[in-house]
Design a protein around this motif. Structure first.
Motif, PDB file in Angstrom:
ATOM      1  N   TYR A  42       0.836  -1.201   0.000  1.00 60.80           N
ATOM      2  CA  TYR A  42       0.000   0.000   0.000  1.00 60.80           C
ATOM      3  C   TYR A  42       0.872   1.252   0.000  1.00 60.80           C
ATOM      4  O   TYR A  42       0.662   2.189  -0.783  1.00 60.80           O
ATOM      5  N   ARG A  43       1.880   1.276   0.862  1.00 58.34           N
ATOM      6  CA  ARG A  43       2.779   2.425   0.950  1.00 58.34           C
ATOM      7  C   ARG A  43       3.545   2.637  -0.357  1.00 58.34           C
ATOM      8  O   ARG A  43       3.757   3.777  -0.789  1.00 58.34           O
ATOM      9  N   LEU A  44       3.955   1.535  -0.994  1.00 65.48           N
ATOM     10  CA  LEU A  44       4.697   1.626  -2.245  1.00 65.48           C
ATOM     11  C   LEU A  44       3.829   2.213  -3.353  1.00 65.48           C
ATOM     12  O   LEU A  44       4.267   3.101  -4.101  1.00 65.48           O
ATOM     13  N   ARG A  45       2.593   1.733  -3.460  1.00 62.65           N
ATOM     14  CA  ARG A  45       1.707   2.261  -4.503  1.00 62.65           C
ATOM     15  C   ARG A  45       1.363   3.721  -4.246  1.00 62.65           C
ATOM     16  O   ARG A  45       1.294   4.529  -5.180  1.00 62.65           O
ATOM     17  N   LEU A  46       1.146   4.070  -2.982  1.00 66.39           N
ATOM     18  CA  LEU A  46       0.860   5.465  -2.651  1.00 66.39           C
ATOM     19  C   LEU A  46       2.044   6.350  -2.999  1.00 66.39           C
ATOM     20  O   LEU A  46       1.876   7.451  -3.541  1.00 66.39           O
ATOM     21  N   LEU A  47       3.249   5.887  -2.698  1.00 60.86           N
ATOM     22  CA  LEU A  47       4.453   6.656  -3.006  1.00 60.86           C
ATOM     23  C   LEU A  47       4.528   6.984  -4.486  1.00 60.86           C
ATOM     24  O   LEU A  47       4.817   8.126  -4.877  1.00 60.86           O
ATOM     25  N   ASP A  48       4.251   6.000  -5.327  1.00 59.38           N
ATOM     26  CA  ASP A  48       4.348   6.236  -6.770  1.00 59.38           C
ATOM     27  C   ASP A  48       3.205   7.114  -7.263  1.00 59.38           C
ATOM     28  O   ASP A  48       3.389   7.893  -8.207  1.00 59.38           O
ATOM     29  N   VAL A  49       2.040   7.010  -6.644  1.00 56.21           N
ATOM     30  CA  VAL A  49       0.921   7.886  -7.003  1.00 56.21           C
ATOM     31  C   VAL A  49       1.248   9.333  -6.627  1.00 56.21           C
ATOM     32  O   VAL A  49       0.933  10.270  -7.375  1.00 56.21           O
ATOM     33  N   MET A  50       1.901   9.517  -5.477  1.00 57.39           N
ATOM     34  CA  MET A  50       2.305  10.872  -5.062  1.00 57.39           C
ATOM     35  C   MET A  50       3.237  11.485  -6.096  1.00 57.39           C
ATOM     36  O   MET A  50       3.097  12.656  -6.470  1.00 57.39           O
ATOM     37  N   LEU A  56       1.964  15.561 -12.652  1.00 58.24           N
ATOM     38  CA  LEU A  56       0.793  16.000 -13.408  1.00 58.24           C
ATOM     39  C   LEU A  56       0.195  17.296 -12.860  1.00 58.24           C
ATOM     40  O   LEU A  56      -0.686  17.882 -13.489  1.00 58.24           O
ATOM     41  N   GLY A  57       0.661  17.712 -11.694  1.00 61.90           N
ATOM     42  CA  GLY A  57       0.219  18.983 -11.129  1.00 61.90           C
ATOM     43  C   GLY A  57      -1.180  18.967 -10.558  1.00 61.90           C
ATOM     44  O   GLY A  57      -1.906  19.973 -10.637  1.00 61.90           O
ATOM     45  N   ILE A  58      -1.600  17.817  -9.962  1.00 60.42           N
ATOM     46  CA  ILE A  58      -2.927  17.777  -9.347  1.00 60.42           C
ATOM     47  C   ILE A  58      -2.804  17.477  -7.853  1.00 60.42           C
ATOM     48  O   ILE A  58      -1.854  16.831  -7.403  1.00 60.42           O
ATOM     49  N   GLU A  59      -3.768  17.958  -7.099  1.00 60.43           N
ATOM     50  CA  GLU A  59      -3.803  17.719  -5.660  1.00 60.43           C
ATOM     51  C   GLU A  59      -4.126  16.246  -5.391  1.00 60.43           C
ATOM     52  O   GLU A  59      -4.940  15.644  -6.093  1.00 60.43           O
ATOM     53  N   LEU A  60      -3.506  15.690  -4.370  1.00 56.97           N
ATOM     54  CA  LEU A  60      -3.767  14.306  -3.986  1.00 56.97           C
ATOM     55  C   LEU A  60      -4.164  14.250  -2.522  1.00 56.97           C
ATOM     56  O   LEU A  60      -3.490  14.815  -1.655  1.00 56.97           O
TER      57      LEU A  60
END
Length: 360
Positions: A42-50, A56-60
């Motif tokens: 979960y942490r790994l996927r979140l890291l890459d999404v961040m 892409l310049g969008i809020e997460l």
């Protein structure tokens, strides 16, 4: 528009398409995926999404990791196949929380990057999304970016951006069935209590992708490449002598032909004590310290705070004078003189892992 995000491989391409087709639409990313297991994944996927959202310049916004609630929601559906009833309940759970987040933010429409995943049923996603439009008043917009070669474009983008490309959906049940069908070890679930980082583990990838982000912040060029290697996992090990279990530590790549063997110390050469069965060797913790330049008080200390795998492999290579040796090498405090009973259950297998190369 609120965009529910599942992973960077899906979201980067999906959001790029949205930004191109709807340049005036403000997009807010919402990472809510309590189905992902283990937590390190979960942490790994979140890291890459961040990283992706920053590019892409969008809020997460990160949603709660309420894994226990997700487990309760899909209870009884553990054996359902991919795209089965469990997936639909999973979508409902994630869409419900996403719809509430959209209302909280004052958004009246939402979508999900799951729509672009070839592993997901668009019909299921649309059905779940429309149900929450009816019940919550948040319009669900289903963009089909798979068609007209979209899946191939998505693959191209993920390679160009060097995104983390996971090979399972995320949930423990889907992973279990997938590994069973592949006749592969589910090594994602191996995580030593000692926190030692195992080769090709999720924890190793998490370190690699964290380092990648640091390099990007420093504008340091790099590449992520894959390499094949012989992987290894220890399932269980114990040493008994004189009827008592004694603290012991098997060096990485220690194997025997069966799960158990027994014998007595036959001879000693240069601090290595050889069992008269199964090519097993014993060394003392004192020898271990001398050869690694470490300072463990005893084997118990070694067990709960081991060195890196690289140190263990280097020690093995020194002791055996071979990079291909997989004989069991057991570290103990004192070499047993009585009969020895050894249990050593391990798995060795061909595998691939990622490597970060800094480009000079």
């Amino acid at each position: 528009m609120l965009v529910h995000i599942c992973c960077s491989v899906d979201s980067h391409f999906f959001i790029e398409k949205l930004q191109h087709e709807y340049p005036d639409e403000k997009l807010v990313g919402f990472f809510y995926d309590p189905n992902i297991h283990p937590y390190s994944e979960y942490r790994l996927r979140l890291l890459d999404v961040m990283r992706s959202c920053k590019k892409l310049g969008i809020e997460l916004i990160e949603g709660p990791y309420d894994y226990e609630n997700w487990i309760n929601a899909v209870r009884g559906l553990e054996k359902e196949p991919e795209k089965g009833a469990r997936c639909e309940v999973c979508f409902d759970k994630r869409f419900e929380v996403s719809a509430h987040k959209a209302l909280e933010l004052g958004e009246r429409s939402m979508t999900t990057t799951l729509l672009v995943s070839p592993k997901k049923s668009q019909e299921q996603l649309i059905r779940s999304g429309e149900a929450f439009h009816t019940s919550h008043g948040v319009e669900f917009i289903a963009f089909d970016y798979r068609k007209n070669g979209g899946t191939n474009d998505q693959s191209r983008v993920s390679k160009e951006e060097q995104l983390y490309r996971q090979d399972y959906c995320g949930c423990i049940y889907g992973l279990t069935m997938q590994r069973d069908q592949q006749h592969r070890l589910m090594d994602e679930m191996f995580s030593p209590l000692s926190n030692q980082i195992l080769p090709a583990s999720i924890e190793e990838r998490l370190e690699l992708y964290t380092k990648r982000m640091e390099l990007e912040e420093q504008n340091t060029p790099y590449r992520i490449v894959k390499e094949r290697f012989l992987n290894y996992r220890l399932v269980r090990a114990s040493v008994k002598s004189g009827g008592c279990v004694i603290p012991s530590y098997p060096l990485f790549y220690s194997t025997i032909s069966r799960t158990t063997t027994e014998g007595k110390i036959d001879f000693e050469i240069n601090g290595q004590f050889y069992l008269n069965r199964e090519e097993v060797r014993f060394i003392t913790c004192e020898t271990f310290n001398a050869l690694t330049h470490l300072d463990y008080a005893n084997v118990k200390a070694l067990m709960f705070s081991p060195p890196s795998i690289d140190i263990e492999i280097a020690l093995r290579s020194h002791l055996t004078q071979s990079p291909f040796n997989t004989s069991a090498i057991m570290v103990v405090d004192v070499i047993p003189t009585a009969k020895i009973n050894l249990i050593l259950e391990t798995k060795t297998y061909d595998d691939t892992k990622e490597k970060l190369i800094i480009i000079d």
